[in-house]
Design a protein around this motif. Structure first.
Motif, short mmCIF file in Angstrom:
data_model
loop_
_atom_site.label_atom_id
_atom_site.label_comp_id
_atom_site.label_asym_id
_atom_site.label_seq_id
_atom_site.Cartn_x
_atom_site.Cartn_y
_atom_site.Cartn_z
N ASN A 124 76.17 20.50 58.33
CA ASN A 124 75.67 19.37 59.12
C ASN A 124 75.26 18.17 58.26
O ASN A 124 74.68 17.21 58.77
CB ASN A 124 74.48 19.81 59.97
CG ASN A 124 73.31 20.30 59.12
OD1 ASN A 124 73.46 20.56 57.94
ND2 ASN A 124 72.15 20.44 59.74
N ALA A 125 75.55 18.23 56.96
CA ALA A 125 75.20 17.11 56.08
C ALA A 125 76.12 15.93 56.39
O ALA A 125 77.33 16.01 56.18
CB ALA A 125 75.33 17.52 54.61
N SER A 126 75.56 14.83 56.85
CA SER A 126 76.37 13.67 57.20
C SER A 126 76.44 12.63 56.09
O SER A 126 77.24 11.70 56.16
CB SER A 126 75.82 13.01 58.48
OG SER A 126 74.48 12.57 58.27
N SER A 127 75.60 12.79 55.06
CA SER A 127 75.63 11.87 53.92
C SER A 127 75.44 12.67 52.64
O SER A 127 74.54 13.52 52.56
CB SER A 127 74.55 10.79 54.05
OG SER A 127 73.26 11.38 54.09
N VAL A 128 76.28 12.40 51.64
CA VAL A 128 76.25 13.14 50.37
C VAL A 128 76.33 12.14 49.22
O VAL A 128 77.11 11.18 49.26
CB VAL A 128 77.41 14.14 50.27
CG1 VAL A 128 77.38 14.87 48.92
CG2 VAL A 128 77.35 15.16 51.40
N LEU A 129 75.54 12.38 48.19
CA LEU A 129 75.60 11.61 46.95
C LEU A 129 76.16 12.50 45.86
O LEU A 129 75.65 13.60 45.62
CB LEU A 129 74.20 11.13 46.55
CG LEU A 129 74.09 10.36 45.23
CD1 LEU A 129 74.86 9.04 45.30
CD2 LEU A 129 72.63 10.10 44.87
N ASP A 130 77.23 12.04 45.20
CA ASP A 130 77.87 12.78 44.12
C ASP A 130 77.55 12.06 42.81
O ASP A 130 78.08 10.98 42.53
CB ASP A 130 79.39 12.83 44.36
CG ASP A 130 80.14 13.59 43.28
OD1 ASP A 130 79.49 14.26 42.44
OD2 ASP A 130 81.39 13.52 43.26
N ILE A 131 76.68 12.66 42.00
CA ILE A 131 76.21 12.05 40.76
C ILE A 131 77.11 12.48 39.60
O ILE A 131 77.29 13.66 39.35
CB ILE A 131 74.76 12.45 40.48
CG1 ILE A 131 73.84 11.96 41.60
CG2 ILE A 131 74.29 11.91 39.13
CD1 ILE A 131 72.44 12.53 41.54
N GLY A 132 77.66 11.49 38.87
CA GLY A 132 78.59 11.79 37.80
C GLY A 132 79.95 12.13 38.37
O GLY A 132 80.55 13.14 38.01
N PHE A 184 69.71 11.12 51.01
CA PHE A 184 70.95 11.77 51.40
C PHE A 184 70.68 13.19 51.89
O PHE A 184 69.77 13.86 51.41
CB PHE A 184 71.93 11.80 50.23
CG PHE A 184 72.34 10.43 49.75
CD1 PHE A 184 73.51 9.84 50.19
CD2 PHE A 184 71.53 9.72 48.86
CE1 PHE A 184 73.89 8.57 49.76
CE2 PHE A 184 71.89 8.46 48.42
CZ PHE A 184 73.08 7.88 48.87
N ASP A 185 71.51 13.64 52.83
CA ASP A 185 71.38 15.01 53.34
C ASP A 185 71.69 16.03 52.26
O ASP A 185 71.16 17.15 52.30
CB ASP A 185 72.33 15.23 54.52
CG ASP A 185 71.98 14.36 55.71
OD1 ASP A 185 70.78 14.11 55.93
OD2 ASP A 185 72.90 13.93 56.43
N CYS A 186 72.55 15.65 51.31
CA CYS A 186 72.87 16.55 50.20
C CYS A 186 73.14 15.71 48.96
O CYS A 186 73.85 14.70 49.03
CB CYS A 186 74.09 17.40 50.53
SG CYS A 186 74.46 18.69 49.28
N VAL A 187 72.54 16.10 47.85
CA VAL A 187 72.79 15.46 46.56
C VAL A 187 73.47 16.49 45.66
O VAL A 187 72.98 17.62 45.52
CB VAL A 187 71.48 14.95 45.92
CG1 VAL A 187 71.73 14.44 44.50
CG2 VAL A 187 70.85 13.86 46.78
N VAL A 188 74.60 16.09 45.09
CA VAL A 188 75.40 16.99 44.25
C VAL A 188 75.53 16.39 42.86
O VAL A 188 75.83 15.20 42.72
CB VAL A 188 76.80 17.21 44.86
CG1 VAL A 188 77.63 18.15 43.97
CG2 VAL A 188 76.71 17.75 46.27
N SER A 189 75.35 17.21 41.85
CA SER A 189 75.56 16.78 40.47
C SER A 189 76.33 17.87 39.75
O SER A 189 75.83 19.00 39.62
CB SER A 189 74.22 16.52 39.77
OG SER A 189 74.41 16.30 38.38
N ALA A 190 77.55 17.56 39.31
CA ALA A 190 78.40 18.56 38.64
C ALA A 190 78.68 18.12 37.20
O ALA A 190 79.25 17.05 36.97
CB ALA A 190 79.71 18.75 39.40
N ALA A 191 78.25 18.93 36.25
CA ALA A 191 78.50 18.71 34.82
C ALA A 191 78.00 17.35 34.34
O ALA A 191 78.65 16.70 33.52
CB ALA A 191 80.00 18.87 34.51
N ALA A 192 76.85 16.92 34.84
CA ALA A 192 76.30 15.62 34.45
C ALA A 192 74.87 15.70 33.95
O ALA A 192 74.44 14.85 33.17
CB ALA A 192 76.37 14.65 35.64
#
Length: 240
Positions: free
Chosen positions: A54-62, A118-126
């Motif tokens: 149900n996350a309608s907004s996501v921030l992808d860091i890096g 944001f509904d979800c914040v994602v950070s991969a390898a950063a």
């Protein structure tokens, strides 16, 4: 809790210097890699599965070239990708900019999101490119109450068992690449650029990653992966 003022000044100088070096490294890498080849996609499926439906907004860091950013944009979800490297962002915009996907160039620690969460914040390898405590505090602030924070990063081995498992996974990865592309490793110039970048990096052990999560993200799950990775999953408590 912030460090003493004298330490904060030293930390600020170090962070500014480190940021410029990371930006330069990834500008170089961005000019060498093929589209969709930024970093590894080995754990993309895991990260995607951990994003709340149900996350309608996501921030992808890096976000790099935007591979994961675009994969996150399912249904009507709006995704924002952020990266330090101007060349990474330029290439990401050429291949993935849309009504639901946008890219921002800059340091997410300094960018003004105008109070947006944001509904979800994602950070991969950063995360290892930043001061851990400051970066986690900022990620928490950008996560909406009731939302989820997902952090995946590199870790170092802390035992012989860790090393055996990691190199076994690396051999499997090389074989898979060989079958898919006809070569077991990336092109030489790409390998050399990643090697120069990696030579300056220091990673947490799994124990240190758990301690970091305990300091900032009480109740978080910390998942261990064979190929020198860990993932932190934290659900921010809803607003009272």
């Amino acid at each position: 809790m912030l460090p003493p003022r004298s330490n904060r000044i030293a930390l600020c100088r170090f962070t500014m210097s480190n940021t410029e070096q990371v930006k330069a490294d990834f500008d170089e890498i961005a000019g060498l890699v093929d589209s969709g080849a930024s970093g590894t996609d080995r754990y993309d499926a895991l990260l995607l599965s951990l994003v709340p439906p149900n996350a309608s907004s996501v921030l992808d860091i890096g976000c790099g070239l935007g591979r994961l950013t675009q994969a996150l944009a399912v249904g009507n979800r709006e995704v924002v990708g952020v990266d330090l490297s101007p060349i990474m962002i330029k290439r990401a915009r050429l291949t993935g900019q849309s009504d639901r996907v946008s890219f921002l160039e800059g340091d997410f620690l300094a960018l003004d999101f105008r109070g947006r969460m944001f509904d979800c914040v994602v950070s991969a390898a950063a995360l290892h490119h930043m001061n851990y405590d400051i970066a986690l505090s900022r990620m928490v602030d950008l996560t909406r109450p009731g939302g989820r924070l997902l952090i995946q990063d590199l870790r170092r081995d802390s035992s012989l068992t860790d090393s055996i498992a990691a190199y076994s996974a690396l051999a499997q990865t090389a074989f898979t690449r060989l079958v898919r592309t006809g070569r077991p490793r990336p092109a030489r110039l790409v390998r050399e650029a990643w090697a120069r970048h990696g030579a300056k990096e220091v990673y947490l052990s799994l124990r240190e990653a758990r301690e970091l999560a305990d300091r900032h993200l009480p109740g978080a799950r910390v998942l261990n992966h064979w190929l020198w990775r860990y993932t932190i999953v934290w659900d921010k408590p809803p607003a009272v």
